[in-house]
Design a protein around this motif. Structure first.
Motif, PDB file in Angstrom:
ATOM      1  N   LEU A   1       9.924  -0.753  20.271  1.00 35.94           N
ATOM      2  CA  LEU A   1      10.467   0.574  20.013  1.00 35.94           C
ATOM      3  C   LEU A   1      10.340   0.960  18.547  1.00 35.94           C
ATOM      4  CD1 LEU A   1      13.786  -0.032  21.995  1.00 35.94           C
ATOM      5  CD2 LEU A   1      11.736   1.077  22.858  1.00 35.94           C
ATOM      6  N   SER A   2       9.895   2.196  18.304  1.00 37.10           N
ATOM      7  CA  SER A   2       9.823   2.726  16.942  1.00 37.10           C
ATOM      8  C   SER A   2      10.393   4.138  16.944  1.00 37.10           C
ATOM      9  CB  SER A   2       8.381   2.755  16.427  1.00 37.10           C
ATOM     10  OG  SER A   2       7.851   1.441  16.324  1.00 37.10           O
ATOM     11  N   LEU A   3      10.966   4.532  15.800  1.00 42.05           N
ATOM     12  CA  LEU A   3      11.565   5.852  15.642  1.00 42.05           C
ATOM     13  C   LEU A   3      11.114   6.440  14.316  1.00 42.05           C
ATOM     14  CD1 LEU A   3      13.582   8.093  16.453  1.00 42.05           C
ATOM     15  CD2 LEU A   3      15.401   6.693  15.435  1.00 42.05           C
ATOM     16  N   LEU A   4      10.504   7.614  14.402  1.00 41.53           N
ATOM     17  CA  LEU A   4       9.931   8.267  13.235  1.00 41.53           C
ATOM     18  C   LEU A   4      10.411   9.709  13.191  1.00 41.53           C
ATOM     19  CD1 LEU A   4       7.672   8.188  10.954  1.00 41.53           C
ATOM     20  CD2 LEU A   4       6.085   8.925  12.731  1.00 41.53           C
ATOM     21  N   THR A   5      10.784  10.182  11.986  1.00 35.87           N
ATOM     22  CA  THR A   5      11.144  11.584  11.819  1.00 35.87           C
ATOM     23  C   THR A   5      10.294  12.176  10.701  1.00 35.87           C
ATOM     24  OG1 THR A   5      12.850  11.329  10.115  1.00 35.87           O
ATOM     25  CG2 THR A   5      13.538  10.985  12.418  1.00 35.87           C
ATOM     26  N   ALA A   6      10.397  13.487  10.530  1.00 37.93           N
ATOM     27  CA  ALA A   6       9.660  14.138   9.443  1.00 37.93           C
ATOM     28  C   ALA A   6      10.164  13.653   8.087  1.00 37.93           C
ATOM     29  CB  ALA A   6       9.794  15.657   9.554  1.00 37.93           C
ATOM     30  N   ASP A   7      11.379  13.086   8.067  1.00 37.87           N
ATOM     31  CA  ASP A   7      11.944  12.548   6.823  1.00 37.87           C
ATOM     32  C   ASP A   7      11.519  11.109   6.562  1.00 37.87           C
ATOM     33  OD1 ASP A   7      13.770  14.738   5.822  1.00 37.87           O
ATOM     34  OD2 ASP A   7      14.474  14.530   7.885  1.00 37.87           O
ATOM     35  N   GLY A   8      10.839  10.496   7.504  1.00 43.08           N
ATOM     36  CA  GLY A   8      10.360   9.135   7.288  1.00 43.08           C
ATOM     37  C   GLY A   8      10.598   8.231   8.485  1.00 43.08           C
ATOM     38  N   LEU A   9      10.159   7.007   8.350  1.00 39.10           N
ATOM     39  CA  LEU A   9      10.286   5.994   9.397  1.00 39.10           C
ATOM     40  C   LEU A   9      11.712   5.442   9.406  1.00 39.10           C
ATOM     41  CD1 LEU A   9       8.889   4.126  11.496  1.00 39.10           C
ATOM     42  CD2 LEU A   9       8.372   2.574   9.593  1.00 39.10           C
ATOM     43  N   LEU A  10      12.356   5.457  10.568  1.00 33.56           N
ATOM     44  CA  LEU A  10      13.712   4.927  10.682  1.00 33.56           C
ATOM     45  C   LEU A  10      13.720   3.519  11.273  1.00 33.56           C
ATOM     46  CD1 LEU A  10      15.742   8.045  11.933  1.00 33.56           C
ATOM     47  CD2 LEU A  10      15.301   7.288   9.594  1.00 33.56           C
ATOM     48  N   VAL A  11      12.888   3.282  12.282  1.00 36.41           N
ATOM     49  CA  VAL A  11      12.827   1.967  12.932  1.00 36.41           C
ATOM     50  C   VAL A  11      11.381   1.678  13.295  1.00 36.41           C
ATOM     51  CG1 VAL A  11      13.579   0.549  14.884  1.00 36.41           C
ATOM     52  CG2 VAL A  11      15.145   2.239  13.911  1.00 36.41           C
ATOM     53  N   GLN A  12      10.948   0.455  13.036  1.00 33.79           N
ATOM     54  CA  GLN A  12       9.569   0.059  13.349  1.00 33.79           C
ATOM     55  C   GLN A  12       9.571  -1.220  14.167  1.00 33.79           C
ATOM     56  OE1 GLN A  12       7.140  -0.602   9.885  1.00 33.79           O
ATOM     57  NE2 GLN A  12       5.277  -0.851  11.065  1.00 33.79           N
ATOM     58  N   HIS A  13       8.974  -1.165  15.349  1.00 33.31           N
ATOM     59  CA  HIS A  13       8.766  -2.332  16.211  1.00 33.31           C
ATOM     60  C   HIS A  13      10.049  -3.132  16.456  1.00 33.31           C
ATOM     61  CE1 HIS A  13       4.563  -1.459  16.155  1.00 33.31           C
ATOM     62  NE2 HIS A  13       4.417  -1.762  14.886  1.00 33.31           N
ATOM     63  N   SER A  14      11.090  -2.466  16.890  1.00 35.50           N
ATOM     64  CA  SER A  14      12.328  -3.154  17.265  1.00 35.50           C
ATOM     65  C   SER A  14      12.275  -3.465  18.753  1.00 35.50           C
ATOM     66  CB  SER A  14      13.544  -2.274  16.965  1.00 35.50           C
ATOM     67  OG  SER A  14      14.722  -2.870  17.476  1.00 35.50           O
ATOM     68  N   GLN A  15      13.029  -4.466  19.169  1.00 36.81           N
ATOM     69  CA  GLN A  15      13.106  -4.784  20.596  1.00 36.81           C
ATOM     70  C   GLN A  15      14.466  -4.405  21.176  1.00 36.81           C
ATOM     71  OE1 GLN A  15      11.965  -8.968  20.779  1.00 36.81           O
ATOM     72  NE2 GLN A  15       9.888  -8.360  21.318  1.00 36.81           N
ATOM     73  N   ALA A  16      15.272  -3.690  20.395  1.00 31.81           N
ATOM     74  CA  ALA A  16      16.609  -3.316  20.856  1.00 31.81           C
ATOM     75  C   ALA A  16      16.823  -1.816  20.716  1.00 31.81           C
ATOM     76  CB  ALA A  16      17.667  -4.081  20.064  1.00 31.81           C
ATOM     77  N   ALA A  17      17.157  -1.164  21.834  1.00 32.39           N
ATOM     78  CA  ALA A  17      17.428   0.274  21.799  1.00 32.39           C
ATOM     79  C   ALA A  17      18.646   0.570  20.929  1.00 32.39           C
ATOM     80  CB  ALA A  17      17.647   0.794  23.218  1.00 32.39           C
ATOM     81  N   ALA A  18      19.578  -0.388  20.829  1.00 35.03           N
ATOM     82  CA  ALA A  18      20.772  -0.189  19.995  1.00 35.03           C
ATOM     83  C   ALA A  18      20.399   0.024  18.534  1.00 35.03           C
ATOM     84  CB  ALA A  18      21.702  -1.386  20.132  1.00 35.03           C
ATOM     85  N   THR A  19      19.299  -0.585  18.090  1.00 30.67           N
ATOM     86  CA  THR A  19      18.843  -0.401  16.709  1.00 30.67           C
ATOM     87  C   THR A  19      18.429   1.043  16.481  1.00 30.67           C
ATOM     88  OG1 THR A  19      18.057  -2.690  16.686  1.00 30.67           O
ATOM     89  CG2 THR A  19      17.225  -1.240  14.961  1.00 30.67           C
ATOM     90  N   LEU A  20      17.724   1.627  17.452  1.00 29.83           N
ATOM     91  CA  LEU A  20      17.327   3.025  17.344  1.00 29.83           C
ATOM     92  C   LEU A  20      18.543   3.939  17.373  1.00 29.83           C
ATOM     93  CD1 LEU A  20      14.615   1.597  18.299  1.00 29.83           C
ATOM     94  CD2 LEU A  20      14.028   3.804  19.260  1.00 29.83           C
ATOM     95  N   ALA A  21      19.495   3.644  18.272  1.00 27.06           N
ATOM     96  CA  ALA A  21      20.696   4.466  18.386  1.00 27.06           C
ATOM     97  C   ALA A  21      21.476   4.464  17.078  1.00 27.06           C
ATOM     98  CB  ALA A  21      21.565   3.966  19.540  1.00 27.06           C
ATOM     99  N   SER A  22      21.595   3.301  16.467  1.00 27.59           N
ATOM    100  CA  SER A  22      22.322   3.195  15.194  1.00 27.59           C
ATOM    101  C   SER A  22      21.612   3.975  14.090  1.00 27.59           C
ATOM    102  CB  SER A  22      22.465   1.726  14.801  1.00 27.59           C
ATOM    103  OG  SER A  22      23.072   1.607  13.538  1.00 27.59           O
ATOM    104  N   ALA A  23      20.293   3.819  14.001  1.00 27.04           N
ATOM    105  CA  ALA A  23      19.526   4.506  12.957  1.00 27.04           C
ATOM    106  C   ALA A  23      19.600   6.017  13.124  1.00 27.04           C
ATOM    107  CB  ALA A  23      18.076   4.035  12.982  1.00 27.04           C
TER     108      ALA A  23
END
Length: 200
Positions: free
Chosen positions: A96-118
């Motif tokens: 899982l990775s999460l990217l916004t126009a403001d920058g990369l928040l999460v890269q190659h995580s295996q936990a959805a909770a990491t994305l939710a927190s970010a």
């Protein structure tokens, strides 16, 4: 590396593109030098998916409703609710990775909770600068990144306000890169209903 033993990864789909699971060893055969090999072992493994969430946190997501909630607030709430569900939150399976126009928040995580927190802690700047499809192309780079382990099918969710026309070449580049990386792209438009009539 283990020659003469050879390991092959196979993803089997039917004629509609749906995955076929639970095939026994007898469903597979291997031929070497025109001879059918008798020792073929099949093991089904869960490889997960490569999921990239791209949120275009431009000025269009700063628009508020009558209760003061921005479009970004709705996106954040919907995604965090999704990641709390049992299947998406199954750890150690998906990339899982999460990217916004403001920058990369999460890269190659295996936990959805990491994305939710970010995402829960994100404070977008809602820049007026139009990013066009450049952000989508960055997200496709993450989806195409092989990472570790067996190859995973890629999915990219692109959440965006209405984009200014950026030319057919940019769109063609995005389509070509998605096809090349085997990534399915799911665009999510946040805009007024009348925007559906806009050429952009």
């Amino acid at each position: 590396q283990d020659f003469p033993s050879v390991r092959v990864l196979v993803s089997v789909k039917d004629n509609t593109g749906r995955r076929v699971a639970g095939l026994p060893s007898g469903s597979f055969s291997a031929i070497e030098d025109d001879f059918l090999l008798s020792e073929v072992q099949v093991e089904e493994v869960l490889v997960g998916t490569r999921q990239v969430f791209v949120i275009n946190t431009g000025a269009g997501l700063r628009v508020r409703d009558s209760h003061g909630r921005t479009r970004f607030d709705f996106v954040r709430s919907a995604l965090i609710d999704l990641w709390r569900l049992p299947q998406p939150s199954l750890g150690g399976v998906d990339d899982l990775s999460l990217l916004t126009a403001d920058g990369l928040l999460v890269q190659h995580s295996q936990a959805a909770a990491t994305l939710a927190s970010a995402l829960g802690n994100a404070e977008p700047s809602f820049e007026e600068t139009e990013v066009g499809l450049d952000l989508l192309l960055q997200g496709l780079d993450f989806s195409a990144d092989p990472g570790e382990g067996p190859p995973k099918p890629g999915n990219l969710v692109f959440v965006t306000p209405l984009l200014l026309p950026s030319g057919e070449l940019s769109l063609a580049n995005a389509i070509a890169r998605a096809r090349e990386g085997g990534t399915s792209v799911y665009p999510v438009l946040l805009a007024a209903p009348e925007s559906l009539e806009d050429p952009a």
